[in-house]
Design a protein around this motif. Structure first.
Motif, mmCIF file in Angstrom:
data_model
loop_
_atom_site.group_PDB
_atom_site.id
_atom_site.type_symbol
_atom_site.label_atom_id
_atom_site.label_comp_id
_atom_site.label_asym_id
_atom_site.label_seq_id
_atom_site.Cartn_x
_atom_site.Cartn_y
_atom_site.Cartn_z
ATOM 1 N N LYS A 24 2.507 -9.196 19.895
ATOM 2 C CA LYS A 24 2.753 -7.800 19.525
ATOM 3 C C LYS A 24 1.471 -6.952 19.504
ATOM 4 N N PHE A 25 0.514 -7.353 20.303
ATOM 5 C CA PHE A 25 -0.761 -6.628 20.349
ATOM 6 C C PHE A 25 -0.580 -5.205 20.854
ATOM 7 N N TYR A 26 0.362 -5.016 21.772
ATOM 8 C CA TYR A 26 0.555 -3.702 22.378
ATOM 9 C C TYR A 26 1.564 -2.831 21.630
ATOM 10 N N ASP A 27 2.233 -3.390 20.633
ATOM 11 C CA ASP A 27 3.231 -2.610 19.902
ATOM 12 C C ASP A 27 2.569 -1.496 19.096
ATOM 13 N N ALA A 28 3.219 -0.352 19.046
ATOM 14 C CA ALA A 28 2.715 0.797 18.283
ATOM 15 C C ALA A 28 1.296 1.175 18.714
ATOM 16 N N THR A 29 1.100 1.306 20.028
ATOM 17 C CA THR A 29 -0.191 1.743 20.563
ATOM 18 C C THR A 29 0.009 2.991 21.426
ATOM 19 N N THR A 30 -1.078 3.672 21.710
ATOM 20 C CA THR A 30 -1.053 4.901 22.498
ATOM 21 C C THR A 30 -1.830 4.714 23.800
ATOM 22 N N CYS A 31 -1.279 5.182 24.892
ATOM 23 C CA CYS A 31 -2.007 5.177 26.167
ATOM 24 C C CYS A 31 -3.019 6.315 26.127
ATOM 25 N N HIS A 32 -4.281 5.975 26.212
ATOM 26 C CA HIS A 32 -5.341 6.928 25.880
ATOM 27 C C HIS A 32 -5.888 7.723 27.063
ATOM 28 N N ARG A 33 -5.500 7.359 28.279
ATOM 29 C CA ARG A 33 -6.149 8.010 29.419
ATOM 30 C C ARG A 33 -5.185 8.263 30.572
ATOM 31 N N LEU A 34 -5.220 9.487 31.071
ATOM 32 C CA LEU A 34 -4.480 9.879 32.263
ATOM 33 C C LEU A 34 -5.468 10.537 33.212
ATOM 34 N N THR A 35 -5.409 10.176 34.496
ATOM 35 C CA THR A 35 -6.308 10.802 35.471
ATOM 36 C C THR A 35 -5.497 11.535 36.527
ATOM 37 N N ALA A 36 -6.100 12.589 37.059
ATOM 38 C CA ALA A 36 -5.430 13.391 38.078
ATOM 39 C C ALA A 36 -6.401 13.788 39.183
ATOM 40 N N TYR A 37 -7.379 12.910 39.456
ATOM 41 C CA TYR A 37 -8.284 13.161 40.571
ATOM 42 C C TYR A 37 -7.525 13.029 41.896
ATOM 43 N N PRO A 38 -8.004 13.661 42.931
ATOM 44 C CA PRO A 38 -7.318 13.511 44.224
ATOM 45 C C PRO A 38 -7.204 12.060 44.676
ATOM 46 N N THR A 39 -8.185 11.246 44.314
ATOM 47 C CA THR A 39 -8.184 9.858 44.777
ATOM 48 C C THR A 39 -8.002 8.844 43.643
ATOM 49 N N LEU A 40 -7.671 9.299 42.459
ATOM 50 C CA LEU A 40 -7.474 8.368 41.339
ATOM 51 C C LEU A 40 -6.440 8.948 40.390
ATOM 52 N N LYS A 41 -5.246 8.348 40.403
ATOM 53 C CA LYS A 41 -4.160 8.824 39.548
ATOM 54 C C LYS A 41 -3.566 7.618 38.825
ATOM 55 N N VAL A 42 -3.953 7.485 37.560
ATOM 56 C CA VAL A 42 -3.514 6.326 36.783
ATOM 57 C C VAL A 42 -3.268 6.721 35.331
ATOM 58 N N LEU A 43 -2.475 5.892 34.665
ATOM 59 C CA LEU A 43 -2.328 5.955 33.215
ATOM 60 C C LEU A 43 -2.919 4.666 32.672
ATOM 61 N N GLN A 44 -3.805 4.786 31.693
ATOM 62 C CA GLN A 44 -4.479 3.615 31.129
ATOM 63 C C GLN A 44 -4.052 3.403 29.683
#
Length: 239
Positions: free
Chosen positions: A100-120
């Motif tokens: 349950k390490f990932y339970d009740a956590t927040t995704c802290h990073r979103l990118t919108a570069y032309p060559t890098l689009k990820v959710l971390q």
């Protein structure tokens, strides 16, 4: 543990789970597991949440796939983990899910570069600076297509729907991972360990469409916290 480079992602190392070199966890908590994955404690980067080192059997499962469901406030993100691509990474990720390490956590990073689009995601503190208190080796991809028009010849395409580990340099994988929302260009320095199912891509498209939260210094950022928080209420095996 910081962010990657020019087109890199932030990473954090994670927590640890102890084990002898075979099957169940034991009360003994070594600094390094004895199996081929060699999960290693990181005292200088303590766990964001207490967790022992993952099981590290001598014959790490390297065949078959495993389903994991990330239940978020923005919709479900079902994943398919591929043991053949990255057995040690899958072993660790499933361990953290089970604990349950990932339970009740927040995704802290979103990118919108032309060559890098990820959710971390993957840091229980939501800062991008913490992890599970252990690290382990890279299992780098060898089958990614070369990036077009790359004068260095080094960059590769991480295709839409890829599930990969973030890191802070060679062999520093922990708990942070990223979800590729559109084809992205990176050096092949990030372990690929699965894919995102179509339902998850629909959720990610919705998240990406809301954009990145502006700051006083940057009213239109290309990298930062999602404008609408993305909270993982639960991560569980199966779908």
């Amino acid at each position: 543990m910081r962010i990657l480079l020019a087109m890199v992602l932030m990473v954090v190392m994670g927590s640890g789970v102890a084990q002898a070199s075979g099957n169940p966890e034991t009360t003994h908590d070594p600094d390094v597991t004895k199996g081929p994955c060699a999960y290693t404690k990181t005292p200088d980067d303590p766990a964001a949440r207490p967790v022992k080192l993952p099981p590290d059997p001598r014959r790490t499962p390297s065949k078959g796939k495993a389903d994991v469901l990330l239940k978020t406030n923005q919709g479900n993100i079902p994943l398919v983990l591929d043991r053949a691509k990255a057995p040690c990474t899958v072993q660790s990720f499933l361990h953290l899910v089970t604990k349950k390490f990932y339970d009740a956590t927040t995704c802290h990073r979103l990118t919108a570069y032309p060559t890098l689009k990820v959710l971390q995601c993957g840091d229980p503190t939501g800062t991008g600076e913490r992890g599970p208190g252990y690290k382990y080796k890279d299992e780098l991809p060898t089958d990614l297509k070369p990036a077009p028009n790359d004068p260095t010849g080094e960059r590769r395409i991480y295709p839409r729907g890829t599930l990969a580990m973030a890191n802070a340099g060679p062999d520093t994988n922990g708990s942070q991972f990223f979800l590729v929302t559109s084809d992205s260009i990176l050096r092949p320095n990030y372990t690929v360990f699965g894919t995102i199912k179509p339902e998850g891509l629909t959720t990610l498209d919705k998240i990406a469409a809301t954009g990145i939260a502006p700051t006083p210094d940057n009213p239109a950022p290309l990298d930062g916290r999602p404008a609408r928080p993305v909270d993982i209420s639960r991560a569980k095996k199966g779908c």
